[in-house]
Design a protein around this motif. Structure first.
Motif, PDB file in Angstrom:
ATOM      1  N   VAL A 741       0.802  -1.218   0.000  1.00  0.00           N
ATOM      2  CA  VAL A 741       0.000   0.000   0.000  1.00  0.00           C
ATOM      3  C   VAL A 741       0.837   1.272   0.000  1.00  0.00           C
ATOM      4  CG1 VAL A 741      -1.801   1.266   1.259  1.00  0.00           C
ATOM      5  CG2 VAL A 741      -1.862  -1.238   1.165  1.00  0.00           C
ATOM      6  N   LEU A 742       1.968   1.247   0.684  1.00  0.00           N
ATOM      7  CA  LEU A 742       2.727   2.479   0.895  1.00  0.00           C
ATOM      8  C   LEU A 742       3.952   2.606   0.002  1.00  0.00           C
ATOM      9  CD1 LEU A 742       2.630   2.571   4.809  1.00  0.00           C
ATOM     10  CD2 LEU A 742       1.006   3.582   3.185  1.00  0.00           C
ATOM     11  N   ASP A 743       4.551   1.503  -0.402  1.00  0.00           N
ATOM     12  CA  ASP A 743       5.819   1.539  -1.131  1.00  0.00           C
ATOM     13  C   ASP A 743       5.563   1.541  -2.640  1.00  0.00           C
ATOM     14  OD1 ASP A 743       8.340   1.260  -2.173  1.00  0.00           O
ATOM     15  OD2 ASP A 743       8.934  -0.394  -0.866  1.00  0.00           O
ATOM     16  N   ALA A 744       5.767   2.689  -3.254  1.00  0.00           N
ATOM     17  CA  ALA A 744       5.511   2.809  -4.689  1.00  0.00           C
ATOM     18  C   ALA A 744       6.495   2.015  -5.534  1.00  0.00           C
ATOM     19  CB  ALA A 744       5.552   4.280  -5.100  1.00  0.00           C
ATOM     20  N   SER A 745       7.619   1.598  -4.948  1.00  0.00           N
ATOM     21  CA  SER A 745       8.621   0.865  -5.713  1.00  0.00           C
ATOM     22  C   SER A 745       8.325  -0.627  -5.812  1.00  0.00           C
ATOM     23  CB  SER A 745      10.011   1.061  -5.096  1.00  0.00           C
ATOM     24  OG  SER A 745      10.108   0.413  -3.835  1.00  0.00           O
ATOM     25  N   THR A 746       7.361  -1.127  -5.064  1.00  0.00           N
ATOM     26  CA  THR A 746       7.000  -2.542  -5.160  1.00  0.00           C
ATOM     27  C   THR A 746       6.476  -2.838  -6.564  1.00  0.00           C
ATOM     28  OG1 THR A 746       6.427  -2.619  -2.812  1.00  0.00           O
ATOM     29  CG2 THR A 746       5.544  -4.362  -4.200  1.00  0.00           C
ATOM     30  N   PRO A 747       7.000  -3.836  -7.250  1.00  0.00           N
ATOM     31  CA  PRO A 747       6.511  -4.137  -8.605  1.00  0.00           C
ATOM     32  C   PRO A 747       5.000  -4.359  -8.617  1.00  0.00           C
ATOM     33  CG  PRO A 747       8.527  -5.338  -8.166  1.00  0.00           C
ATOM     34  CD  PRO A 747       8.128  -4.709  -6.866  1.00  0.00           C
ATOM     35  N   ASN A 748       4.381  -4.008  -9.730  1.00  0.00           N
ATOM     36  CA  ASN A 748       2.920  -3.953  -9.766  1.00  0.00           C
ATOM     37  C   ASN A 748       2.250  -5.280  -9.436  1.00  0.00           C
ATOM     38  OD1 ASN A 748       4.024  -4.854 -12.241  1.00  0.00           O
ATOM     39  ND2 ASN A 748       2.168  -4.342 -13.355  1.00  0.00           N
ATOM     40  N   GLU A 749       2.722  -6.386  -9.997  1.00  0.00           N
ATOM     41  CA  GLU A 749       2.046  -7.651  -9.759  1.00  0.00           C
ATOM     42  C   GLU A 749       2.346  -8.200  -8.368  1.00  0.00           C
ATOM     43  OE1 GLU A 749      -0.365  -9.567 -11.737  1.00  0.00           O
ATOM     44  OE2 GLU A 749      -0.442  -7.423 -12.124  1.00  0.00           O
ATOM     45  N   THR A 750       3.512  -7.886  -7.817  1.00  0.00           N
ATOM     46  CA  THR A 750       3.782  -8.258  -6.433  1.00  0.00           C
ATOM     47  C   THR A 750       2.837  -7.508  -5.507  1.00  0.00           C
ATOM     48  OG1 THR A 750       6.101  -8.668  -6.935  1.00  0.00           O
ATOM     49  CG2 THR A 750       5.540  -8.351  -4.628  1.00  0.00           C
ATOM     50  N   GLY A 751       2.651  -6.216  -5.787  1.00  0.00           N
ATOM     51  CA  GLY A 751       1.712  -5.439  -4.992  1.00  0.00           C
ATOM     52  C   GLY A 751       0.302  -5.980  -5.081  1.00  0.00           C
ATOM     53  N   ARG A 752      -0.119  -6.375  -6.290  1.00  0.00           N
ATOM     54  CA  ARG A 752      -1.454  -6.956  -6.449  1.00  0.00           C
ATOM     55  C   ARG A 752      -1.593  -8.227  -5.616  1.00  0.00           C
ATOM     56  NH1 ARG A 752      -5.450  -6.902 -10.475  1.00  0.00           N
ATOM     57  NH2 ARG A 752      -4.147  -5.652 -11.857  1.00  0.00           N
ATOM     58  N   SER A 753      -0.576  -9.080  -5.652  1.00  0.00           N
ATOM     59  CA  SER A 753      -0.622 -10.326  -4.886  1.00  0.00           C
ATOM     60  C   SER A 753      -0.795 -10.044  -3.395  1.00  0.00           C
ATOM     61  CB  SER A 753       0.666 -11.135  -5.123  1.00  0.00           C
ATOM     62  OG  SER A 753       0.795 -11.501  -6.472  1.00  0.00           O
ATOM     63  N   ILE A 754      -0.120  -9.011  -2.909  1.00  0.00           N
ATOM     64  CA  ILE A 754      -0.186  -8.679  -1.483  1.00  0.00           C
ATOM     65  C   ILE A 754      -1.569  -8.177  -1.103  1.00  0.00           C
ATOM     66  CG2 ILE A 754       0.659  -7.056   0.266  1.00  0.00           C
ATOM     67  CD1 ILE A 754       3.412  -7.248  -1.162  1.00  0.00           C
ATOM     68  N   VAL A 755      -2.082  -7.202  -1.839  1.00  0.00           N
ATOM     69  CA  VAL A 755      -3.331  -6.568  -1.394  1.00  0.00           C
ATOM     70  C   VAL A 755      -4.536  -7.486  -1.577  1.00  0.00           C
ATOM     71  CG1 VAL A 755      -2.429  -4.248  -1.778  1.00  0.00           C
ATOM     72  CG2 VAL A 755      -3.749  -5.350  -3.593  1.00  0.00           C
ATOM     73  N   THR A 756      -4.490  -8.400  -2.553  1.00  0.00           N
ATOM     74  CA  THR A 756      -5.616  -9.322  -2.705  1.00  0.00           C
ATOM     75  C   THR A 756      -5.605 -10.407  -1.640  1.00  0.00           C
ATOM     76  OG1 THR A 756      -4.333 -10.586  -4.335  1.00  0.00           O
ATOM     77  CG2 THR A 756      -5.875  -8.940  -5.179  1.00  0.00           C
ATOM     78  N   ALA A 777      -4.780   5.909   3.639  1.00  0.00           N
ATOM     79  CA  ALA A 777      -4.134   5.624   2.355  1.00  0.00           C
ATOM     80  C   ALA A 777      -4.930   6.217   1.198  1.00  0.00           C
ATOM     81  CB  ALA A 777      -3.985   4.113   2.172  1.00  0.00           C
ATOM     82  N   ALA A 778      -6.253   6.203   1.310  1.00  0.00           N
ATOM     83  CA  ALA A 778      -7.091   6.735   0.232  1.00  0.00           C
ATOM     84  C   ALA A 778      -6.855   8.218   0.006  1.00  0.00           C
ATOM     85  CB  ALA A 778      -8.562   6.471   0.540  1.00  0.00           C
ATOM     86  N   GLU A 779      -6.443   8.933   1.047  1.00  0.00           N
ATOM     87  CA  GLU A 779      -6.176  10.363   0.907  1.00  0.00           C
ATOM     88  C   GLU A 779      -5.021  10.632  -0.065  1.00  0.00           C
ATOM     89  OE1 GLU A 779      -7.845  12.829   2.144  1.00  0.00           O
ATOM     90  OE2 GLU A 779      -8.998  12.017   3.821  1.00  0.00           O
ATOM     91  N   HIS A 780      -4.069   9.699  -0.129  1.00  0.00           N
ATOM     92  CA  HIS A 780      -2.812   9.993  -0.825  1.00  0.00           C
ATOM     93  C   HIS A 780      -2.469   9.009  -1.946  1.00  0.00           C
ATOM     94  CE1 HIS A 780      -2.255  12.688   2.568  1.00  0.00           C
ATOM     95  NE2 HIS A 780      -2.352  11.659   3.401  1.00  0.00           N
ATOM     96  N   ALA A 781      -3.220   7.900  -2.072  1.00  0.00           N
ATOM     97  CA  ALA A 781      -2.787   6.820  -2.968  1.00  0.00           C
ATOM     98  C   ALA A 781      -2.664   7.281  -4.410  1.00  0.00           C
ATOM     99  CB  ALA A 781      -3.765   5.644  -2.872  1.00  0.00           C
ATOM    100  N   TRP A 782      -3.594   8.124  -4.875  1.00  0.00           N
ATOM    101  CA  TRP A 782      -3.555   8.548  -6.273  1.00  0.00           C
ATOM    102  C   TRP A 782      -2.275   9.318  -6.579  1.00  0.00           C
ATOM    103  CZ3 TRP A 782      -7.513   5.677  -7.268  1.00  0.00           C
ATOM    104  CH2 TRP A 782      -7.950   5.554  -8.589  1.00  0.00           C
ATOM    105  N   GLU A 783      -1.832  10.095  -5.600  1.00  0.00           N
ATOM    106  CA  GLU A 783      -0.624  10.892  -5.809  1.00  0.00           C
ATOM    107  C   GLU A 783       0.636  10.061  -5.676  1.00  0.00           C
ATOM    108  OE1 GLU A 783       1.715  14.672  -3.704  1.00  0.00           O
ATOM    109  OE2 GLU A 783      -0.343  14.186  -3.139  1.00  0.00           O
ATOM    110  N   THR A 784       0.670   9.149  -4.697  1.00  0.00           N
ATOM    111  CA  THR A 784       1.909   8.430  -4.403  1.00  0.00           C
ATOM    112  C   THR A 784       2.089   7.166  -5.227  1.00  0.00           C
ATOM    113  OG1 THR A 784       0.822   7.245  -2.582  1.00  0.00           O
ATOM    114  CG2 THR A 784       1.966   9.306  -2.046  1.00  0.00           C
ATOM    115  N   LEU A 785       0.992   6.540  -5.641  1.00  0.00           N
ATOM    116  CA  LEU A 785       1.098   5.258  -6.333  1.00  0.00           C
ATOM    117  C   LEU A 785       0.789   5.330  -7.816  1.00  0.00           C
ATOM    118  CD1 LEU A 785      -0.687   2.922  -3.726  1.00  0.00           C
ATOM    119  CD2 LEU A 785       1.775   3.317  -4.001  1.00  0.00           C
ATOM    120  N   GLY A 786       0.154   6.402  -8.265  1.00  0.00           N
ATOM    121  CA  GLY A 786      -0.307   6.467  -9.646  1.00  0.00           C
ATOM    122  C   GLY A 786      -1.671   5.828  -9.773  1.00  0.00           C
ATOM    123  N   SER A 787      -2.350   6.109 -10.869  1.00  0.00           N
ATOM    124  CA  SER A 787      -3.757   5.729 -10.983  1.00  0.00           C
ATOM    125  C   SER A 787      -3.969   4.219 -10.991  1.00  0.00           C
ATOM    126  CB  SER A 787      -4.359   6.357 -12.242  1.00  0.00           C
ATOM    127  OG  SER A 787      -3.684   5.907 -13.404  1.00  0.00           O
TER     128      SER A 787
END
Length: 847
Positions: A741-756, A777-787
């Motif tokens: 949720v917080l680390d924008a450098s986590t690869p996209n599919e690894t991040g998906r695996s974690i949050v699901t 997290a919802a306050e900032h996710a669009w800015e920090t993680l990208g759409s």
């Protein structure tokens, strides 16, 4: 960055001003691991000499800009992801030399190093607005142009684009340049570059319009899993079907399909250069539903070569012109041209259900959405566009007839080839072909939101026959449109062998609040009355009391898979809508799923059963229902025919449900080889499923690390991340939250695996802090993680299993006071809707 959010009005202004003649794009992929060189030359004309406009370029370090030979200072001309262009002449040339960044988010030019062998793989993903992350663009679909790509890369790489791959020319030791021929006129978002150490095989399709060279690409570590023969067969079946059905030759010179790593979506329709997620090349046994879905994806992207690439929407309001039509076309082709002849049943059991769910959210929108800017497009790229859109087109086919529908499409392709359209253009083509007025139909179905509910209403005569039978149509008060529906009405009764057989079928039009069905007056009341039989329309249907009792007792007694799918869907809708106790739905699943034959029914319905158990049952009933569910799945797993999809699915489902000591010991026993089920291959993917289930129960020990040593692939790393996130441990949850949720450098599919994997049922105490953490997290996710990453995070990580009145109140309070971006607010509203729906269902189950 407001400059990235192109508005519809800005795009219209720019389109009226410019005509883009040609792009020449030089990409140097040898400059390092983080950035690549990008030099773009754009030739374009201007209708108003002296006017001003802008070009798009995101996240670049710009070294040089020249416009018509005059140098522009990048420090002033390039700001907020836009290059300001002033003093335009009738004919213009813009040259921009820059360094752009590789991504790890699946947007722009994604770069991946395979942990299996350290080989490098790159691929582009440009839809919706991400070509501007790779080269300078006029980033909107109606400024089509020709594109010439020149790519410098290591000489041993494969380099693929829209045009056929040329022979590379040496540049220096170990480096070569590929100069591709100019493309036909295309929108920026369907151009592509794929480059890296890919394995390639080639074939040819010989069709009615000539030869189409075919290419198939994958990572070197997946070569053994590239089931080339099956993919080639599907590809050739698709081309034969579409070229005949559309009466228009395939419009591009060759057709490559590239299976790429860490892909955000299912696939992307780049013209002649289709990218697909490489999970479609499975390394372990998968059920038939997996291959059925892969077939639909392959055909969906192929349909896009006509819907979207040849003829493209003018602006993203008409995204449905691409996606809804490609979705309908792929299932139509699958049923008519491949071995998956019951694909519409699978659609009803799985894909269509996602449309129903999305359409009942507070964020619902018309199929033809009002996408006033790119931010609106990003959040409206959902299952209303895909699943509802395809369902509505299936209704349109029933309304006008397949022959007239196809005739309209054929003329549409001929009239607008290589151009841009609005939905009124397609509507006019269909009206001319069918002779039917469709503007009213389009207003009802394409320009309004929400799903209708169709319910039977009847009176019985003394002899038990229908004195009258009618269909009552209703709609949610927030989306009150009552539509015209073409439906089938089926009557099913038990025969002497105890099977439920259709004894009468009527096809009719439903309009307004109440429609009488005089053809069925006098018909004996059947054991099961099924509205929307044959699944012609898009609507929820209700079962009367007798029909529901028949379904619960004997759903598996219906021989035909499509009416079964409709009953499965009706009972699930009634459960979600708090009209049927969740405990009854669980009983229905356990009693009938063992006899289900539809591949998607077998795979998907246990998932809805688990949701009913963990979210929709009354808290006071839940422990008993969980035990019933666990024991029932154990029986199904052990009784399933060896080696079948049913066996594999029920073992996976049982592992997910396992909570008792006995169940967890069984799961561990299967993993360790101490419990053996005849025909069950405990392969790598199943091993990770079993390990993740043990992790969720706090019984994993060192198994995650041990298995990662055994399976160090990217898939193994993603599975390991999911297993860690599943653990009922505060420290494990905190680390998973940081990475996912917080680390924008986590690869996209690894991040998906974690949050699901994060929000697990039965972990209430350890999940409790993450309601507030989610809102923060919802306050900032669009800015920090990208759409894209933000959408995945906010769409999956909310712990809805904690549904309570208190949680609902916290979400409502946040929504009342937040200034978070509108897309983030949308996901929180959807989370609130999920909570409120769960509370209503729990109240129903409590009786």
């Amino acid at each position: 960055m407001p400059g990235t959010n192109l508005t519809r009005d800005e795009a219209a202004t720019r389109a009226a001003l410019l005509d883009v003649t040609a792009y020449t794009i030089d990409l140097d992929l040898t400059t390092g691991e983080k950035t690549f060189g990008s030099t773009t030359t754009i030739d374009f004309t201007c209708t108003e000499p002296g006017a001003e406009t802008f070009a798009d370029l995101v996240g670049a370090t710009v070294h040089e800009i020249t416009l018509n030979g005059d140098s522009l200072d990048p420090a002033t001309a390039y700001a907020d992801s836009r290059i300001t262009l002033t003093g335009l002449t009738a004919e213009n040339t813009l040259v921009v030399r820059a360094d752009c960044a590789y991504s790890h988010s699946g947007e722009g030019l994604h770069r991946f190093v395979d942990p299996a062998d350290q080989r490098v793989y790159c691929y582009s993903q440009f839809e919706v607005p991400d070509a501007r992350r790779v080269f300078t663009t006029f980033e909107q679909p109606d400024l089509k142009s020709e594109f010439t790509f020149r790519v410098t890369a290591p000489e041993d790489w494969a380099v693929v684009s829209v045009s056929p791959t040329p022979a590379p020319e040496p540049v220096r030791d170990g480096v070569a340049r590929w100069t591709f021929e100019p493309t036909p006129r295309l929108s920026t978002y369907v151009t592509a570059i794929v480059a890296g150490e890919y394995h390639a095989v080639h074939d040819t399709y010989e069709g009615k319009h000539g030869s189409i060279p075919l290419g198939h690409y994958c990572r070197q570590s997946l070569v053994e899993h590239l089931d080339r023969d099956e993919i080639v067969k599907l590809t050739k079946q698709g081309f034969e079907f579409f070229e005949e059905a559309f009466d228009y030759p395939y419009p591009f010179g060759k057709y490559d399909q590239l299976y790429v790593p860490e892909f955000n979506n299912g696939a992307m329709e780049n013209a002649g250069c289709v990218t697909l997620r490489d999970e479609y090349l499975p390394r372990s046994r998968q059920p038939r539903s997996f291959y059925e879905f892969r077939c639909s994806v392959i055909l969906h992207e192929m349909a896009h070569m006509w819907f979207g690439d040849l003829v493209t929407m003018k602006w993203w309001d008409d995204l449905w012109l691409n996606e809804s039509f490609a979705e309908w076309a792929c299932y139509h082709a699958e049923a008519e041209a491949t071995d998956f002849v019951e694909s519409w049943t699978g659609f009803a059991n799985a894909r269509k259900q996602t449309g129903y769910r999305q359409d009942q959210m507070p964020s619902t929108h018309p199929i033809a959405a009002d996408n006033h800017d790119l931010h609106a497009v990003e959040v409206n790229f959902d299952m209303i566009t895909y699943a509802k859109g395809a369902s509505v087109l299936k209704q349109l086919v029933a309304w006008v007839g397949l022959d007239d529908f196809m005739a309209g499409l054929r003329q549409y392709f001929k009239d607008f080839a290589y151009g841009n359209t609005e939905f009124t253009d397609l509507l006019a083509s269909l009206e001319r072909a069918s002779g039917r007025e469709l503007a009213g139909w389009a207003k009802e179905w394409l320009q309004t939101a929400g799903v209708n509910t169709l319910s039977p209403e009847f009176d019985l005569a003394d002899d038990g026959s229908y004195a009258r039978l009618a269909v009552r149509q209703s709609a949610h008060p927030d989306w009150p449109t009552l539509r015209r529906h073409r439906i089938g009405v089926g009557c099913y009764s038990y025969d002497d062998a105890g099977q439920l057989v259709r004894t009468r079928f009527v096809e009719t039009d439903v309009e307004g609040e109440l429609t009488e069905i005089p053809e069925l007056a006098g018909e004996p009341q059947p054991d099961l009355l099924l509205l929307n039989d044959d699944d012609l329309t898009y609507a929820k249907v209700r079962l009367d009391e007798r029909s529901l009792a028949t379904a619960v007792a004997s759903l598996s007694a219906i021989d035909d898979s499509l009416p079964r799918a409709l009953v499965w869907g009706a009972t699930w809708d009634m459960t979600r809508d708090a009209e049927m106790p969740a405990s009854d739905y669980v009983a229905l699943v356990l009693a009938n799923i063992g006899s289900e034959t539809d591949a998607w029914g077998v795979s998907r319905i246990p998932t809805t059963g688990a949701q009913a158990v963990n979210l929709y049952t009354a808290p006071e009933h839940r422990p008993a229902v969980r035990t019933q569910w666990e024991q029932g799945l154990r029986g199904l797993a052990e009784q399933a025919e060896p080696g079948t999809d049913q066996q594999l699915t029920f073992v996976r489902s049982y592992a997910l449900a396992a909570r008792s000591d006995d169940a967890l010991a069984w799961v561990a026993g299967v993993l360790d080889g101490e419990v053996v089920l005849e025909g069950l291959a405990v392969d790598q993917d199943l091993r990770w499923s079993l390990i993740t289930s043990l992790a969720a129960a706090g019984r994993v020990g060192s198994r995650i690390a041990d298995e990662l040593t055994r399976d160090p692939t990217i898939s193994g790393q993603e599975h390991a991340a999911a297993a860690r996130a599943a653990q009922p441990d505060a420290d494990a949850k905190q680390e998973a939250w940081r990475l996912g949720v917080l680390d924008a450098s986590t690869p996209n599919e690894t991040g998906r695996s974690i949050v699901t994997s994060f929000p697990r049922a039965g972990q209430d105490d350890v999940l409790a802090p993450y309601v507030d953490a989610y809102l923060e997290a919802a306050e900032h996710a669009w800015e920090t993680l990208g759409s894209h990453r933000a959408s995945v995070v906010l769409g999956y990580v909310f712990p809805v299993v904690l549904a309570s009145a208190d949680v609902a109140q916290r979400l409502e309070s946040w929504l009342a006071s937040t200034e978070a971006p509108a897309p983030a607010q949308r996901y929180v509203r959807e989370a609130l809707d999920d909570v409120q729906r769960a509370l209503a269902a729990q109240a129903c189950d409590a009786g």
